[in-house]
Design a protein around this motif. Structure first.
Motif, PDB file in Angstrom:
ATOM      1  N   MET A  15      42.154  64.824  49.699  1.00 11.25           N
ATOM      2  CA  MET A  15      43.422  64.800  48.974  1.00 11.25           C
ATOM      3  C   MET A  15      43.229  64.316  47.539  1.00 11.25           C
ATOM      4  O   MET A  15      43.865  64.837  46.624  1.00 11.25           O
ATOM      5  N   THR A  16      42.370  63.335  47.328  1.00 10.31           N
ATOM      6  CA  THR A  16      42.118  62.883  45.953  1.00 10.31           C
ATOM      7  C   THR A  16      41.439  63.988  45.156  1.00 10.31           C
ATOM      8  O   THR A  16      41.717  64.161  43.974  1.00 10.31           O
ATOM      9  N   ARG A  17      40.569  64.753  45.803  1.00 10.15           N
ATOM     10  CA  ARG A  17      39.938  65.900  45.146  1.00 10.15           C
ATOM     11  C   ARG A  17      41.015  66.932  44.787  1.00 10.15           C
ATOM     12  O   ARG A  17      41.010  67.496  43.689  1.00 10.15           O
ATOM     13  N   HIS A  18      41.933  67.129  45.689  1.00 17.10           N
ATOM     14  CA  HIS A  18      43.047  68.046  45.443  1.00 17.10           C
ATOM     15  C   HIS A  18      43.852  67.591  44.219  1.00 17.10           C
ATOM     16  O   HIS A  18      44.243  68.408  43.389  1.00 17.10           O
ATOM     17  N   GLU A  19      44.090  66.311  44.103  1.00 12.69           N
ATOM     18  CA  GLU A  19      44.839  65.778  42.957  1.00 12.69           C
ATOM     19  C   GLU A  19      44.070  65.970  41.651  1.00 12.69           C
ATOM     20  O   GLU A  19      44.651  66.252  40.614  1.00 12.69           O
ATOM     21  N   LEU A  20      42.746  65.798  41.696  1.00  4.49           N
ATOM     22  CA  LEU A  20      41.924  65.960  40.492  1.00  4.49           C
ATOM     23  C   LEU A  20      41.862  67.418  40.031  1.00  4.49           C
ATOM     24  O   LEU A  20      41.617  67.684  38.858  1.00  4.49           O
ATOM     25  N   GLU A  21      42.059  68.330  40.946  1.00  6.25           N
ATOM     26  CA  GLU A  21      41.960  69.759  40.641  1.00  6.25           C
ATOM     27  C   GLU A  21      43.327  70.404  40.426  1.00  6.25           C
ATOM     28  O   GLU A  21      43.478  71.613  40.576  1.00  6.25           O
ATOM     29  N   ARG A  22      44.301  69.610  40.061  1.00  6.24           N
ATOM     30  CA  ARG A  22      45.652  70.143  39.851  1.00  6.24           C
ATOM     31  C   ARG A  22      45.662  71.204  38.761  1.00  6.24           C
ATOM     32  O   ARG A  22      45.035  71.054  37.732  1.00  6.24           O
ATOM     33  N   ILE A  23      46.418  72.254  39.017  1.00  7.45           N
ATOM     34  CA  ILE A  23      46.595  73.259  37.971  1.00  7.45           C
ATOM     35  C   ILE A  23      47.606  72.711  36.964  1.00  7.45           C
ATOM     36  O   ILE A  23      48.430  71.852  37.303  1.00  7.45           O
ATOM     37  N   PRO A  24      47.544  73.168  35.727  1.00  6.92           N
ATOM     38  CA  PRO A  24      48.339  72.541  34.659  1.00  6.92           C
ATOM     39  C   PRO A  24      49.829  72.382  34.928  1.00  6.92           C
ATOM     40  O   PRO A  24      50.412  71.362  34.590  1.00  6.92           O
ATOM     41  N   TYR A  25      50.480  73.371  35.523  1.00  2.00           N
ATOM     42  CA  TYR A  25      51.928  73.234  35.695  1.00  2.00           C
ATOM     43  C   TYR A  25      52.291  72.162  36.717  1.00  2.00           C
ATOM     44  O   TYR A  25      53.443  71.774  36.807  1.00  2.00           O
ATOM     45  N   ARG A  26      51.347  71.686  37.473  1.00  4.25           N
ATOM     46  CA  ARG A  26      51.600  70.607  38.424  1.00  4.25           C
ATOM     47  C   ARG A  26      51.103  69.276  37.866  1.00  4.25           C
ATOM     48  O   ARG A  26      50.822  68.358  38.610  1.00  4.25           O
ATOM     49  N   TYR A  27      50.976  69.183  36.558  1.00  2.00           N
ATOM     50  CA  TYR A  27      50.514  67.979  35.878  1.00  2.00           C
ATOM     51  C   TYR A  27      51.256  66.754  36.415  1.00  2.00           C
ATOM     52  O   TYR A  27      52.452  66.794  36.645  1.00  2.00           O
ATOM     53  N   SER A  28      50.515  65.669  36.608  1.00  2.00           N
ATOM     54  CA  SER A  28      51.118  64.481  37.204  1.00  2.00           C
ATOM     55  C   SER A  28      50.646  63.217  36.498  1.00  2.00           C
ATOM     56  O   SER A  28      49.503  62.795  36.659  1.00  2.00           O
ATOM     57  N   GLU A  29      51.525  62.641  35.694  1.00  2.00           N
ATOM     58  CA  GLU A  29      51.238  61.372  35.032  1.00  2.00           C
ATOM     59  C   GLU A  29      52.566  60.655  34.774  1.00  2.00           C
ATOM     60  O   GLU A  29      53.091  60.659  33.671  1.00  2.00           O
ATOM     61  N   PRO A  30      53.131  60.029  35.826  1.00  2.00           N
ATOM     62  CA  PRO A  30      54.474  59.469  35.705  1.00  2.00           C
ATOM     63  C   PRO A  30      54.596  58.315  34.705  1.00  2.00           C
ATOM     64  O   PRO A  30      55.635  58.169  34.070  1.00  2.00           O
ATOM     65  N   LYS A  31      53.563  57.510  34.529  1.00  2.00           N
ATOM     66  CA  LYS A  31      53.660  56.384  33.589  1.00  2.00           C
ATOM     67  C   LYS A  31      53.805  56.877  32.154  1.00  2.00           C
ATOM     68  O   LYS A  31      54.616  56.349  31.397  1.00  2.00           O
ATOM     69  N   LEU A  32      53.021  57.891  31.784  1.00  2.00           N
ATOM     70  CA  LEU A  32      53.148  58.457  30.435  1.00  2.00           C
ATOM     71  C   LEU A  32      54.492  59.153  30.246  1.00  2.00           C
ATOM     72  O   LEU A  32      55.102  59.063  29.181  1.00  2.00           O
TER      73      LEU A  32
END
Length: 186
Positions: free
Chosen positions: A142-159
């Motif tokens: 799952m962490t690998r899945h998160e690292l390989e996110r395609i751009p439209y699924r960008y995930s950075e809630p703090k920023l």
């Protein structure tokens, strides 16, 4: 009116108005990330049933959308006080949903009526606890899945939250300056 059923809570559905705006090229180009319209249009504002995504991704896109609406608030509300109320309600709901989603590792939602709400409740019932889901999301695949996110699924809630707060502050400064200028001209 179409309501937003998000996890164990229902929202008024004010943000549904954004769905139509996403069809507009000018609006899409104003988004923080050009390809985030894909997530918003095809995943968040999905008309076809129940949607799910990591809550961090939901927060990222909703905070970024709220920041864009504050950044361009005056250009979207030129038609008068009704539009100001409408956009304020949309932004408020987007932020409430983003904040609420932070309580869960994964979020499920749907737009619709009470039948839709019941269907969502049925899908939520058999899910494991939030702690179990969090543990699952930390497994290597799952962490690998998160690292390989395609751009439209960008995930950075703090920023995204920081961007939202900066745009809200800039919006408040503009309003304060406009009120001050209006008072001076009287």
């Amino acid at each position: 009116m179409t309501k937003l059923h998000f996890m164990h809570r229902s929202f008024s559905g004010h943000c549904w108005d954004i769905c139509n705006m996403l069809e507009d090229e000018k609006f899409r180009k104003s988004l923080v990330f050009e390809d985030s319209w894909y997530f918003l249009h095809h995943q968040f504002f999905c008309r076809d049933g129940i949607c799910s995504e990591t809550s961090a991704t939901v927060q990222t896109h909703l905070y970024n959308l709220a920041s864009v609406l504050y950044r361009d608030f005056e250009s979207w509300t030129v038609d008068g006080p009704h539009e100001v109320e409408r956009y304020t309600a949309i932004i408020t709901e987007l932020v409430e949903v983003a904040e609420y989603s932070s309580s869960f590792p994964v979020s499920l939602w749907s737009f619709g009526d009470e039948t839709t709400r019941e269907f969502l409740d049925e899908r939520l019932a058999p899910l494991p606890s939030s702690e179990q889901i969090s543990h699952f999301l930390k497994l290597p695949h799952m962490t690998r899945h998160e690292l390989e996110r395609i751009p439209y699924r960008y995930s950075e809630p703090k920023l995204a939250l920081k961007r939202y707060r900066n745009e809200l502050a800039a919006f408040n400064r503009r309003r304060k300056l406009a009120a001050k200028n209006a008072q001076r001209s009287q």
